[in-house]
Design a protein around this motif. Structure first.
Motif, PDB file in Angstrom:
ATOM      1  N   ARG A 189       8.093  18.126  18.656  1.00  0.00           N
ATOM      2  CA  ARG A 189       6.932  17.378  18.184  1.00  0.00           C
ATOM      3  C   ARG A 189       6.875  15.957  18.748  1.00  0.00           C
ATOM      4  O   ARG A 189       5.832  15.544  19.261  1.00  0.00           O
TER       5      ARG A 189
ATOM      6  N   ARG B  70      10.191  21.892  15.669  1.00  0.00           N
ATOM      7  CA  ARG B  70      10.297  20.562  15.026  1.00  0.00           C
ATOM      8  C   ARG B  70      10.799  19.512  16.023  1.00  0.00           C
ATOM      9  O   ARG B  70      10.318  18.371  16.034  1.00  0.00           O
TER      10      ARG B  70
ATOM     11  N   ARG C  52       5.811  15.712  22.683  1.00  0.00           N
ATOM     12  CA  ARG C  52       4.519  16.140  23.217  1.00  0.00           C
ATOM     13  C   ARG C  52       3.751  14.999  23.872  1.00  0.00           C
ATOM     14  O   ARG C  52       3.041  15.207  24.848  1.00  0.00           O
TER      15      ARG C  52
END
Length: 213
Positions: free
Chosen positions: A129, A126, A132
């Motif tokens: 994310r 989580r 990225r």
């Protein structure tokens, strides 16, 4: 209830405390340019990386399956250790003191270590994310399109095995792996010329250019 320092230096937290110390040293070295944050592979959702797919092997498939892809492995490992350390410290402070005997506390400690790692995987997935987008692999990095252009050195030194540089483009600057023959005068902030692209190592040969101001 026991104190935080006692919890961090007692079993099972001490295992992750040592690992966290190693992680902190790694990031301190990266801040001064001694190690390269992006030297490890960035595992993409479809295994599009500079590393050979056969070398990544099963590890890549496991990381993708757990959602631990899209950022350098050093970032994933650091977050896993940090989250696991936090969970074990909290358990050592609040839960393990409630276990009546030393033997049972040892068994409970082993269980806490495993549970902490299991919890760290989804939490880390989580957390990475939003990161990225910072590690998107651009096509220009994987070919010789940048040969002949100028670049700015980002690491403290550049030698045959290590180096990082930035190339200005019409959009965002492109961060690339570089190397140079030694001895050289290249250092952080130096400008250089990209001379060649090494497809096997996914890196660029650079050299100081007297014509560059």
């Amino acid at each position: 209830m026991i104190g935080f320092l006692e919890a961090a230096t007692s079993f099972p937290s001490v295992i992750y405390t040592v690992l966290l110390g190693v992680v902190l040293v790694y990031w301190l070295l990266s801040l001064v340019g001694i190690v390269d944050i992006d030297s490890g592979p960035v595992i993409e959702a479809e295994l599009h990386t500079d590393a050979d797919v056969d070398e990544i092997g099963d590890l890549a498939s496991y990381l993708v399956a757990m959602g631990l892809n899209g950022v350098p492995f050093s970032v994933v490992l650091s977050l896993l250790v940090l989250v696991s350390w936090t969970v074990t410290c909290l358990a050592a402070m609040w839960l393990l003191p409630l276990v009546p005997t030393s033997l049972l506390r040892g068994i409970a400690g082993l269980a806490v270590m495993l549970v902490a790692l299991a919890l760290a995987i989804p939490v880390t997935a989580r957390l990475i994310r939003p990161l990225r987008g910072l590690f998107v692999t651009h096509s220009a990095i994987s070919n010789a399109a940048l040969v002949g252009q100028e670049c700015k050195v980002l690491t403290a030194t550049v030698d045959e095995k290590f180096g990082r540089a930035e190339v200005a483009t019409r959009g965002a600057p492109v961060n690339i792996r570089v190397w140079a023959e030694t001895p050289n005068t290249l250092g952080k902030g130096s400008t250089a010329r990209i001379l060649d692209y090494d497809a096997s190592g996914a890196r660029y040969l650079i050299a100081a250019d007297e014509r560059i101001d």
